[in-house]
Design a protein around this motif. Structure first.
Motif, PDB file in Angstrom:
ATOM      1  N   GLN A  64       0.830  -1.210   0.000  1.00  0.00           N
ATOM      2  CA  GLN A  64       0.000   0.000   0.000  1.00  0.00           C
ATOM      3  C   GLN A  64       0.862   1.256   0.000  1.00  0.00           C
ATOM      4  O   GLN A  64       0.581   2.210  -0.718  1.00  0.00           O
ATOM      5  N   VAL A  65       1.924   1.216   0.813  1.00  0.00           N
ATOM      6  CA  VAL A  65       2.813   2.373   0.917  1.00  0.00           C
ATOM      7  C   VAL A  65       3.387   2.725  -0.448  1.00  0.00           C
ATOM      8  O   VAL A  65       3.328   3.871  -0.901  1.00  0.00           O
ATOM      9  N   ILE A  78       3.006   6.035  -3.093  1.00  0.00           N
ATOM     10  CA  ILE A  78       4.147   6.845  -3.530  1.00  0.00           C
ATOM     11  C   ILE A  78       4.256   6.834  -5.046  1.00  0.00           C
ATOM     12  O   ILE A  78       4.451   7.879  -5.681  1.00  0.00           O
ATOM     13  N   ILE A  79       4.110   5.654  -5.638  1.00  0.00           N
ATOM     14  CA  ILE A  79       4.204   5.562  -7.096  1.00  0.00           C
ATOM     15  C   ILE A  79       3.103   6.389  -7.746  1.00  0.00           C
ATOM     16  O   ILE A  79       3.333   7.112  -8.714  1.00  0.00           O
ATOM     17  N   ILE A  88       0.804   6.666 -11.595  1.00  0.00           N
ATOM     18  CA  ILE A  88       0.340   5.324 -11.985  1.00  0.00           C
ATOM     19  C   ILE A  88      -0.529   4.749 -10.879  1.00  0.00           C
ATOM     20  O   ILE A  88      -0.156   4.784  -9.706  1.00  0.00           O
ATOM     21  N   GLY A  89      -1.670   4.229 -11.241  1.00  0.00           N
ATOM     22  CA  GLY A  89      -2.531   3.585 -10.255  1.00  0.00           C
ATOM     23  C   GLY A  89      -3.923   4.190 -10.260  1.00  0.00           C
ATOM     24  O   GLY A  89      -4.222   5.080 -11.056  1.00  0.00           O
ATOM     25  N   LEU A 106      -6.097   5.915  -4.279  1.00  0.00           N
ATOM     26  CA  LEU A 106      -4.717   6.258  -3.910  1.00  0.00           C
ATOM     27  C   LEU A 106      -4.502   7.748  -3.664  1.00  0.00           C
ATOM     28  O   LEU A 106      -3.455   8.160  -3.194  1.00  0.00           O
ATOM     29  N   SER A 107      -5.471   8.587  -4.011  1.00  0.00           N
ATOM     30  CA  SER A 107      -5.210  10.016  -3.896  1.00  0.00           C
ATOM     31  C   SER A 107      -5.820  10.617  -2.633  1.00  0.00           C
ATOM     32  O   SER A 107      -5.606  11.764  -2.334  1.00  0.00           O
TER      33      SER A 107
END
Lengths: 350, 355
Positions: free
Chosen positions: B45-46, B50-51, B57-58, B63-64
């Motif tokens: 998850q971390v 970060i990616i 990407i993702g 993720l945001s």
């Protein structure tokens, strides 16, 4: 060497580009929630004018910069993080322990009547880090101002941006004056926020009734000269003046607070002012504490104070810091301790 | 200074390689450190967060935003990057300060900076000075305090004669005493138990308050400072030899000392602003590095900065995990870990300061 430096520069530039681009995204993200917040503002205000005590509800509080701010509750908070004694106890007194998702920072055990409720909440024995608070996904945080310091949770904006409301207790150092009145305000405000106004009002009314006894007892008599002191190890004293809950209480109870200013007070001053009663503040992190005896003995054993009325007549009374500092529901205990000290006969005879 | 077994590090080419290895370790340290923390988040998850944040990407939905995103991106990563920058900043400043005053006991704070910063912080916390400047007003006041003090040290050292290392140290001592006295004065009269506790905590130093905003500010300063001092190795080397030798070689060290001191004050001032005072890094990292590389500043400056960065990233990790549920001030960790290691190295190796 030149090669090396140029390589270093390239790395730096590469890093700073990454740094800049990440900054941009971070800022964008921070902006979005604020915008959405702004857009919801007008209906909230309209609703505020319509009816009292209903959600959305706007409450005045502070940020860490000691500025007045308003927070708006769209609904009754469901996931609450509450840190420090009075923040926890007030919620328990209001009977809303079921919404507490995390609590920390007790100086003493909660009062006996709340023990059962307390056992059901998630208490962090060693305190909570910013990460842990965040992971609990709260919608409301109640604490003292110091908890929102840069190195603890950070200022309230960070939480507001995430739709998490905050409330800072009025007497926790956010205002220049600490007053009994603010304790009422905090209890009533939390009552409103959790839709427990009647319960809150009852707690406040009970304290107010107890406080009113003071002036009744004092009627027609010379006001009792009193001081609230904290005696330090080095033999100096700190006075709790008018701008502290302890000092404010003395006045509210109809007695005469002989030193109005908070701060250092010398034994010489105490001797010349000759108070009839001295309340000596102790930190009681442990129930049978050395601090308790020290608080009395440092005054009693002080040779220079032996002619003071309070010492001669043995009217030095210890009072817990938790009862006169950010006291919450313990304000009641503070009031009782002081009434007993100031008006022993009247209090017994009531 | 005979360290035959370590000669390989001394040749210029391997210094090059060593820097890159250290840079790699630094990068790896950051990536590892970000997975450690008091909240329970999986490694996967971390990295996803970060990616997503860096490369986009993702899945932006998950993720945001949300608790995991905020913990990784607004709480953990900023403090780790800040720890790295402070480490670089303090060890570079330490190297330079030791050269300026020609004394192995010097640390970045020696010339009045620490007590100047304390005075600033004390005034801010207890008197509320600068409270309108924003959340980090304490740091700001400390920065001002540190900067003014170090400028005064320089002026004082130059009155009635040219400043040399001894005069600088003595002026630093004098101003140290003065600032401490003022601080005590404020503490005594303010008489605010909670405020005093705040000061104590503040002085221990911590990177817990890290924000991207601060990092954007301090990053260019640190990199510029490091690049500047990396090019100054000749003068720094000369400083260890003393003023007399420098004059015969046609260099006036006094002028350079002033420039360096201003640069160091700015660097340390920024580190104080963002993290308070973190002891020991600026003192021991340069010594540890010198034990391996020798005293040539061509190597010492760069290698120290990288080692300092790595050291502080790990010190921060330790400070977060050593006691569950609370964070030790990073300054406590640096001394706790640094001191015994330093003693060990001192006992084991044949070490000289140079000059």
């Amino acid at each position: 060497m030149k090669k090396f430096l140029s390589a270093l520069l390239v790395i730096c530039i590469a890093f700073s580009i990454v740094g800049c681009s990440t900054n941009d995204t971070a800022e964008n993200q921070e902006k979005n929630p604020t915008e959405s917040e702004n857009s919801t503002e007008s209906p909230i205000e309209a609703a505020k004018e319509e009816g009292n005590g209903k959600y959305p509800l706007t409450i005045e509080t502070y940020n860490y910069k000691k500025e007045n701010i308003e927070v708006t509750f769209e609904e009754k908070p469901k996931r609450v993080v509450t840190v420090y004694q009075n923040c926890i106890e007030t919620l328990l007194a209001l009977g809303v322990e079921d919404v507490i998702v995390g609590a920390a920072g007790l100086d003493h055990d909660v009062k006996d009547e709340y023990k059962e409720a307390f056992d059901t909440i998630n208490y962090y024995e060693k305190g909570m880090t910013k990460e842990e608070v965040m992971a609990l996904e709260p919608d409301f945080i109640i604490s003292w101002s110091s908890y929102f310091g840069e190195k603890k949770l950070g200022d309230v904006d960070f939480w507001h941006d995430r739709g998490i409301n905050t409330y800072i207790m009025n007497n926790s150092g956010i205002r220049a004056d600490r007053k009994l009145e603010h304790e009422y305000t905090d209890i009533l405000n939390l009552g409103k926020i959790f839709d427990k106004e009647d319960e809150a009002q009852q707690i406040v009314d009970e304290i107010k009734a107890e406080v009113a006894k003071g002036k009744k007892f004092a009627k027609g008599k010379e006001p009792v000269k009193a001081l609230v002191l904290q005696s330090r190890k080095d033999g100096t004293f700190r006075n709790y003046g008018q701008d502290s809950v302890g000092g404010d209480l003395i006045t509210e109870l109809g007695a005469d607070l002989v030193v109005k200013e908070s701060g250092n007070v010398t034994a010489e001053e105490i001797a010349s002012l000759n108070p009839d009663v001295i309340f000596t503040v102790y930190y009681s992190y442990y129930e049978a504490s050395v601090e308790y005896d020290d608080a009395i003995n440092r005054l009693k054993d002080h040779k220079g104070l032996s002619s003071v009325n309070a010492v001669k007549k043995d009217r030095i009374f210890p009072i817990k810091l938790g009862e006169v500092y950010c006291s919450g529901v313990r304000t009641m205990d503070g009031v009782k301790t002081m009434l007993k000290g100031l008006y022993p006969h009247e209090y017994e005879g009531q | 200074m005979s360290m035959k077994d370590n000669n390989f590090i001394k040749s210029p080419k391997t210094i090059w390689g060593l820097s890159f290895i250290l840079l790699g370790i630094l990068f790896f340290s950051i990536l590892t450190a970000v997975t450690v923390g008091s909240a329970n988040i999986s490694v996967e998850q971390v990295y996803r967060v970060i990616i997503f944040q860096i490369f986009g990407i993702g899945n932006p939905e998950s993720l945001s935003k949300g608790a995991v995103h905020d913990i990784v991106w607004y709480i953990r990563l900023p403090r780790i990057v800040l720890a790295m920058l402070i480490g670089i900043c303090l060890s570079t400043s330490g190297v330079v300060m030791q050269a300026i005053v020609k004394n192995p006991l010097a640390d970045p704070y020696i010339l009045g900076l620490s007590s100047g910063a304390s005075l600033g912080a004390t005034a801010a916390i207890l008197l509320g000075i600068g409270a309108k400047l924003g959340g980090n007003y304490v740091g700001f006041c400390a920065f001002i305090g540190a900067f003014i003090t170090s400028i005064m040290v320089m002026i004082l050292a130059n009155i009635g004669g040219r400043a040399n290392s001894v005069r600088l140290l003595l002026s630093g001592m004098a101003l140290n005493a003065m600032c401490s006295a003022f601080s005590s004065f404020i503490v005594y009269f303010a008489d605010d138990a909670e405020g005093i506790r705040d000061i104590t905590f503040w002085l221990m130093g911590s990177v817990a308050g890290a924000k991207w905003k601060h990092i954007g500010l301090i990053f260019p300063v640190v990199i510029l400072g490091l690049t500047f001092f990396a090019t100054q190795f000749r003068t720094l080397n000369l400083m260890l030899l003393g003023d007399e030798v420098a004059v015969t070689l046609g260099k006036d060290l006094n002028r350079y000392r002033t420039i360096y001191l201003v640069a160091v004050s700015i660097l340390v001032g920024f580190s104080v602003y963002s993290s308070g005072m973190i002891g020991f890094v600026g003192l021991i990292i340069p010594h540890i590095v010198r034990m391996f590389t020798g005293t040539d500043h061509k190597k010492v400056v760069i290698i120290s900065s990288l080692v300092g960065g790595i050291f502080l990233v790990w010190a921060d990790v330790l400070s977060r995990v050593i006691i569950k549920g609370s964070e030790l001030p990073i300054g406590v960790i640096t001394s706790l870990v640094g001191a015994p290691f330093f003693v060990y190295l001192l006992a084991k190796r044949n070490y000289g300061f140079g000059g």
